[in-house]
Structure formats: structure tokens, C-alpha cells
Design an enzyme around this catalytic site. Structure first.
Site, short mmCIF file in Angstrom:
data_model
loop_
_atom_site.label_atom_id
_atom_site.label_comp_id
_atom_site.label_asym_id
_atom_site.label_seq_id
_atom_site.Cartn_x
_atom_site.Cartn_y
_atom_site.Cartn_z
N GLY D 28 0.80 -1.21 0.00
CA GLY D 28 0.00 0.00 0.00
C GLY D 28 0.83 1.26 0.00
O GLY D 28 1.99 1.27 0.45
N ASN D 29 0.25 2.34 -0.53
CA ASN D 29 0.91 3.63 -0.50
C ASN D 29 -0.10 4.73 -0.79
O ASN D 29 -1.01 4.55 -1.59
CB ASN D 29 2.08 3.69 -1.51
CG ASN D 29 1.78 2.93 -2.80
OD1 ASN D 29 0.99 3.41 -3.62
ND2 ASN D 29 2.37 1.76 -2.96
N SER D 45 9.44 3.70 0.16
CA SER D 45 9.30 2.28 -0.21
C SER D 45 9.73 1.36 0.93
O SER D 45 10.82 1.53 1.50
CB SER D 45 10.18 2.00 -1.44
OG SER D 45 10.05 0.66 -1.84
N SER D 74 8.04 5.31 -2.84
CA SER D 74 7.25 4.11 -3.11
C SER D 74 7.48 3.64 -4.54
O SER D 74 7.54 4.45 -5.47
CB SER D 74 5.77 4.43 -2.92
OG SER D 74 4.98 3.46 -3.55
N SER D 75 7.56 2.34 -4.69
CA SER D 75 7.80 1.78 -6.03
C SER D 75 6.64 2.07 -6.98
O SER D 75 6.78 1.90 -8.18
CB SER D 75 8.05 0.27 -5.92
OG SER D 75 6.95 -0.36 -5.29
N ASP D 76 5.50 2.49 -6.46
CA ASP D 76 4.35 2.81 -7.31
C ASP D 76 4.23 4.30 -7.63
O ASP D 76 3.21 4.74 -8.17
CB ASP D 76 3.05 2.32 -6.64
CG ASP D 76 2.99 0.80 -6.60
OD1 ASP D 76 3.30 0.18 -7.63
OD2 ASP D 76 2.63 0.23 -5.56
N HIS D 95 -3.17 3.55 -2.99
CA HIS D 95 -3.15 2.19 -3.54
C HIS D 95 -3.09 1.21 -2.38
O HIS D 95 -2.28 1.36 -1.48
CB HIS D 95 -1.91 2.03 -4.43
CG HIS D 95 -1.67 0.63 -4.87
ND1 HIS D 95 -2.64 -0.16 -5.44
CD2 HIS D 95 -0.55 -0.16 -4.83
CE1 HIS D 95 -2.13 -1.35 -5.74
NE2 HIS D 95 -0.87 -1.36 -5.36
N HIS D 97 -3.88 -3.23 -1.31
CA HIS D 97 -4.27 -4.58 -1.74
C HIS D 97 -5.39 -5.05 -0.83
O HIS D 97 -5.40 -6.20 -0.39
CB HIS D 97 -3.08 -5.54 -1.68
CG HIS D 97 -2.05 -5.33 -2.75
ND1 HIS D 97 -1.15 -6.31 -3.12
CD2 HIS D 97 -1.81 -4.27 -3.56
CE1 HIS D 97 -0.38 -5.85 -4.09
NE2 HIS D 97 -0.74 -4.61 -4.38
N ASP D 120 -23.53 6.19 -2.40
CA ASP D 120 -23.13 7.35 -1.59
C ASP D 120 -21.75 7.88 -1.98
O ASP D 120 -21.44 9.05 -1.73
CB ASP D 120 -23.13 6.98 -0.10
CG ASP D 120 -24.53 6.98 0.50
OD1 ASP D 120 -25.41 7.70 0.00
OD2 ASP D 120 -24.74 6.25 1.51
N HIS D 169 -4.18 -7.12 -10.11
CA HIS D 169 -3.33 -6.39 -9.18
C HIS D 169 -4.15 -5.95 -7.95
O HIS D 169 -4.19 -6.67 -6.95
CB HIS D 169 -2.71 -5.19 -9.92
CG HIS D 169 -1.64 -4.49 -9.15
ND1 HIS D 169 -0.64 -3.78 -9.76
CD2 HIS D 169 -1.44 -4.36 -7.83
CE1 HIS D 169 0.15 -3.25 -8.82
NE2 HIS D 169 -0.32 -3.60 -7.66
N TYR D 227 -26.02 16.30 2.92
CA TYR D 227 -25.51 15.45 4.00
C TYR D 227 -24.47 16.22 4.82
O TYR D 227 -23.74 17.04 4.29
CB TYR D 227 -24.87 14.20 3.41
CG TYR D 227 -24.40 13.21 4.43
CD1 TYR D 227 -25.28 12.26 4.97
CD2 TYR D 227 -23.10 13.22 4.89
CE1 TYR D 227 -24.85 11.35 5.91
CE2 TYR D 227 -22.66 12.31 5.84
CZ TYR D 227 -23.54 11.39 6.34
OH TYR D 227 -23.12 10.48 7.29
#
Lengths: 231, 231, 231, 231
Positions: D28-29, D45, D74-76, D95, D97, D120, D169, D227
Site C-alpha cells: 500500500g501507498n 518504499s 514508493s515503487s508505485d 493504492h 491490496h 453514496d 493487481h 448530507y
């Protein structure tokens, strides 16, 4: 009942839905009513649960007139009010998007009484409303949601089955008090979870027999209840 | 064994069912028996778990005569007593509505031994009782629940498979001590969860071979057990 | 490496399996090896996790000769040793009964690489061993479990796919260090959970392409790894 | 906006993914952008979440030029940058998983709007990208992942459906701020969980009507939102 006491009970009911894992983010709302004073207390709209106080609870009358207008009431207020007006037996309403009850509401599959966990709290199938029409999804959408629930319970005792699944939306649950409605919301989620899994394993599974259903429901409810300590 | 010690052990067993996530609300009940003194200790009915104390445990004899009557005993007392009378090997009974064991009880699907997790604690399939008749669901419902469990185990050693699924209701589990019954209740829920998922993925899945079942069960149970530290 | 350090690392690996929800009760066992000294450190048998200390870890040689005999070693020691002897690249072995990995082992369904979560840690399908024969389930059962794992990996690099599902039993996982094996055990459970659900929704689902599998695996492993901080 | 404030918000978003159970290990990132200053702040990373500080966040420009090079980004990063360049409306990308969103990405099944929980936050189906080609999985893999997301959203408003499932992914989610992207990541996982279960129970289930979808989305988004509390 003093208003402060009702506000505290409604706050506790709102916080309990989080503690029991029945809501995420700012989803969900609980309310309570003082029938004598004609006052409804409900969660404010969009306030984070960890910043919620008893004072933040919004007070209205049965027509939704806000009597204490510091904060805007839950956007689902109109549904709560419709239920209070139609079901004089009830003293609290809780709405959640709890995972399995919402899954059944999305799939539009009623929850049959497959076991005594269900029968201890709900005397029969938990129904799904019909979907709302485009007209009902207009300016009075929230009130129409209440009306379609009331329609679903025509000719039924709302305390026999204190919960409903609004099609494509999620559960509304009620009880005589905020404590009872909270318990019903918790049990509903568990019986929805169990029913989903039981139906997946045995798609043709039938509900338990009426004699077993009644035996359990009446053990916990009504004049001859034997569960718990004598009060 | 002093009564205080048994009360503490039964309290611990009751609290452990909550800690392990096997019960919600006031569902569930654990009991223990002192065979020498002929005394059964069981959870009181409908008392919140977070207010439960060892002193609140209710003491009865094997016929359900309450010897300490401050609180009403668990509404399932009659089932516990039927098991103690029929199975002299057991020293504790636990009833829960744990999610997956209850799902299997609702679906009336026995739990086959699909793996060594099962075999470590249960030497074979965990059976489901037949449903109770209308007559059995009357005044003596709780005792009849015990009778139908005993009927299910006719000709079987209750310590070989220390658990049963009551059809449309949920699991009853037992052991020689409250600690052992607690562990069996925890493992039952896990093997029920695994079995449900394994059956969904491979509906025709067969149980593990008897040689593997026995190898694991006897590693933890009986005269030649090699698991754990020498006592 | 001082023995104390290895004992601490093995203790941490054992405790991490509990913290990550991979074991219940006294299930599961982690070990580590000091290749230079020829010493294996492993969890003692049947000791509650909350009473476990680094000193309680059992030390043996590669043949299972206990060098520190206060406590009996994990009943699965023989499997760990078989893996250390066959796979010189590995420095730690972990065995759990984690829920979804065990479900797949019970169903005897290998875990295909359906996504990059899998590919980040396992370069291909996680295999299932063949079931053990009656002969293999006798006195040398634990060693035979190791042998059937080694048989399954014949011609494969055990660090490419550092996990296996023992049919009807559960996962064994390894790594170069206890920290790496712990991480592999955690990821294995997650990819097993994901694979079960993906297969249920799309029974004919195919694995990801080899180019994507390799891209992700090699991003975290091998000489050209680019993930994490430069060491 | 001072850089420190953005770093804190990005740190909080990263930590929130762990608190909400959306990531395990170092998966995650989250990132955020200051459009005025042209600065992107992103997670480093492979740094353990429990050791992460605001100072550890990596600062780059929109081309990935690191402006503060103590730690590797981060690698992403390349995927985040592609989204920031293509979607000028967004201020944060996350991002994960997370389990059910990743299951749907692995199964390559878009998430239909089955209920108001979905409506929503997402005004329609959450799409799946096409799989990447071998060429796209080469040196520019991370950038190509961004490109295929942008391709998927051609002609769509990225704030109407602020999430995508990258085939094989996992999910990428965005919002105008790190707080909003965090909430979208949490709701995405819940609607993915619900959709998976609803589809399993009723494979032919249809999405909710457009009038209900719009009613809920517009209650929380856009000029006429009602809301929450007036700001």
C-alpha cells in the site's frame, strides 16, 4: 423521562453500532422517542462518531420540527419519524449498513428463520421492502422510505419482527427502547450472516418449524417469558 | 474440589467464550460438575458477561434442584443436566451460538473430518441431531434437547467426539474439565469454518483417511499421547 | 550468530503467528537454524503462547538430538529438520493451521498466482503434497511429512515458492530468516483467502501472465530488486 | 499549503489504511499533491508502518524528480504521477491490496452499484482495467499501470467514480484530499465485500436503478449536497 436521559441513551445506541462493527465512517443513525413529551432525539448528520456527545444529539417533534437547532439532524430523520408515527409500540429506531444485512437487502432476499438465534429475537422471516419508484426517490425520498417500510408491515406486529431490509439500501431496526433496538441490530447482522452462509451451502434449506420458532421467541418475549432474571 | 474453585473455572469458561468470539449478547452458557459432591455450577440466565462474577454462578444438584437460589440458572440448564447424567466421563458442558458451528447446525450438515485440525480434537464426524418434534418442543423442551443429543451419541464414546450440532439451533460441546470444553468449543468453531469453505470449493470432498485421523487424535489423546510436556 | 539471538528471533516468529491471527490455541510452530553451528531452535510442544519465553525454545542438532532438554520440542520437529536438510538455502520454517491456507490444504487445491499480491512473494503456484500413505502415517509420520514436501519440490527452487500445503493438514512456510518466514506465512494466508474467493466467483479464472508474475517477484527478490530502501 | 501540513496529511492517510485493515505488511501507498507548488508527497518504499514519520515522506515534482532524497519513494510513484497529470481534479491517490477489492481485481469483475452504500460514494460501476501487455510490463511498468487506468477513464469524470481495479493487481483510489481518498478506499473495500457476497447469492442480480443511484450520490456530492453539517 428527562431529555438528558434520552439523549444519553440515544448517544449510547449510536456508539454501540460502531463498537459492534455495524457501521463504518459516518454511516448509520439511531434515535429514540419520548412519547409523553412528543420529542424525538436523533444523531446529527455527518459528525464523526469519536467526536459525538450527548449534547450533539438533535431534538425534534414528530413532524421533524427541530426544537434544538445547533446541528442538522441525520439525513434519515424522515424515515425514523414515519416509523414512530406508524408504530406506536416502538421507542427507538436504528439504521445501519451492517455488512450481511445490507448484502441481503442488496440481493433483495428476505432472511428466513433458519435457527433459534433468529427465533430468539424475530418471530418469522425478516422481510425486504419493494424497490422505491422514481417518484418516491424525489424530494420526499426519506419519508417514502419510511412509507414503504410501513407498507411492508401492514397487518403485522412490528415488535414480532423488529427489523426490515430496505431493497438496495440496508436494514432499519427498532425496539421499545434504544437498548433493545441496539440488541436487535446486533442480532440481525448475526442472523443475516448465518442465513447467507446456510443458503449458500444448502440453497433449498427450509425455515425451522413454527413450534420451535414460537418456543424460542416466547421464551424471551411476552407475558410468559422465562429468560433472564425476574424483574 | 472446593466449590469456589469450580465456580471460578466455570466463570472462566463462560468469559472465554466471549474472548474467543464464540458468543454475542447474552447467548451461550458453560457449566461444570463436581461428581463427588453431586453439584453442578452453571451461568445465571441473561446476565451481561461484563458484570458476571464467580459468586453469580448458580449451583444445583443433578436433578436441577437449585442449592443457591439468588439468581435463576441458565435457561439451558436442563440440557446440561441430561448430558451429565448420560455421559459420566464428562465434567463440563458449553453451549454457544458460534457462527460457523451454528450455520452447520442450521443447514443440518454434519462436519466431516477434512483435516488434521479436526482430527487433533474430534475422532470423526461431528453429528447433527434430528429435529425435535412438536411434542418435544413443549414444557420439557430443554430436557428433550438433551435427550436427542444422548440419542445421537448412542453407542459412541462422547469423549471421542466431544461436540454435537443441535438441528436448527447450535452446538453443544463438552470435555473432562471446563478448560478442555472451552478448547473444544474454540476448535469446533474453527473446523466448522474450514469445513464450510472446503465444501463450498469442492462439494464432493471426502474426509481424510482413517489412518491420518487416528494418528492425529491419538497424538493428543489417550495413553500414548506424545503432544505437550510430560505431566 | 549467538544462540540467544536465534532464540529471540524464533520466539518472535512464534508470537507473530499469534499476533497475525495465523494460529489458535497451541497450534503452530516456528523454528530457525544456525547453519554454521549446526543448531536448530524450535518452539516447545504444547506451551501456551502467552507463557512462552526465549529460554523455553528447544535447541537440537540437525538430527533432532536435543542439546537442551528441559522441555520437549514441538511434535513437528521432524518435519522442520527434513526441510533444513533438503533445502540448504533456508534458515527458518513455520507451520500454522491458518484458516484459508488450511482450507485449501483440506480441499487439496493448489493456490494459483491470481494477482500481484501472490507474485510479490511466490513465483508461481503454491503446490499441495500428495496424501500420505498408511505406512507413512506410522512411527515416522512427522519425518514422512517432511519427505513428501521435499518430493513435491523436486527440481524446484524452494525460495521461489517458499510455501507448501500438506494435503489434509495445513501449510508449511519457510524463508532465509525467521522474519522472512513470518512474512511469507502472513502473505500466504492472504493469498489463500483471495484465491478462495476469486475461484468461487469465477471458477474458470486463469493465473496472471508470466510476464506480470516475474515482474513483481523480481521487483522484491534477487539481484535486481528495486523495492524497499537500499541496504 | 505548507509542505509540513501535506506531509502530515499523507502520513495520516498511509496510517489510516493500516488502521482500517486495508493493507498488511508494507503493502500500500498514499500520496498527496500541492498543485500550486507542483509538489507530490508520497510514502517511502518498504518502510514498516509502525516506524513511519511525516519526515520520512518523500517529496517529488510531477515528473518524479525527487526533491528530498533521503529515502527512496514508493515503487508505485510512477502510477500516482500519471494519475495526477491526467486528472487535474484530484489531490490524493491511495493504492492498497485490500482483500475484497483485490479479489474483484483478480477475478476481473467490475463492481456494480448494488446498493446505496456504493451510491453514496461512487456514481456507477467501479471498472476493471484491461490486463497489461508484455511490453507494458517492462521498464515502464509502473507508468504503464497509470496509463491503463487513464485509458479506462477516458470520457469519464474521475470524481464521479474515484476508484479503479487494476486487473490482476488491486485497487487505486483517489479524492480531492488525502482524507477523502482514505474514505473512498475504506468504502471501496466494503462495497467490494458486499458485491462479492450479493453476486454469489444471486448471480443475475441487477444494479440499483439510476434514480436511486443519483439520489444518494448527489445527497453527498455536488452543489446540492444535503448530507453533513453546513460548512
Amino acid at each position: 423521562m428527562p431529555l438528558t436521559e434520552l439523549k444519553n441513551a440515544v448517544l449510547e445506541a449510536n456508539l454501540a453500532t460502531v463498537q459492534h462493527g455495524l457501521v463504518i465512517a459516518t454511516f448509520g443513525n439511531a434515535s429514540g422517542i419520548d412519547r409523553g413529551a412528543g420529542r424525538v432525539v436523533i444523531k446529527p448528520s455527518g459528525v464523526p462518531y469519536d467526536q459525538m456527545t450527548a449534547e450533539a444529539m438533535v431534538v425534534t417533534d414528530l413532524n421533524g420540527q427541530v426544537l434544538d437547532n445547533r446541528l442538522r439532524a441525520s439525513s434519515d430523520l424522515g424515515t425514523h419519524l414515519a416509523l414512530y408515527r406508524a408504530f406506536p409500540e416502538i421507542g427507538s429506531v436504528i439504521h445501519t449498513h451492517s455488512t450481511f444485512a445490507t448484502i441481503m437487502a442488496q440481493a433483495m432476499v428476505p432472511i428466513p428463520p433458519f435457527g433459534t438465534t433468529h427465533a430468539d429475537y424475530f418471530r418469522g422471516e425478516i422481510p425486504v421492502t419493494r424497490p422505491l419508484t422514481p417518484d418516491e426517490t424525489g424530494a420526499d425520498y426519506v419519508e417514502a422510505t419510511g412509507a414503504v417500510i410501513v407498507e411492508t408491515f401492514r397487518g403485522r406486529d412490528p415488535l414480532d419482527v423488529p427489523a426490515v431490509l430496505v431493497a438496495g439500501h440496508g436494514p432499519f431496526v427498532w425496539g421499545r427502547t434504544p437498548e433493545e433496538a441496539t440488541l436487535n441490530a446486533l442480532i440481525l447482522e448475526e442472523v443475516a450472516r448465518m442465513a447467507w452462509h446456510a443458503m449458500m451451502l444448502r440453497p433449498a434449506l427450509q425455515p425451522i418449524a413454527t413450534h420451535l420458532l414460537d418456543r424460542h421467541f416466547l421464551r424471551k418475549h411476552g407475558a410468559d417469558a422465562t429468560y433472564g432474571q425476574p424483574s
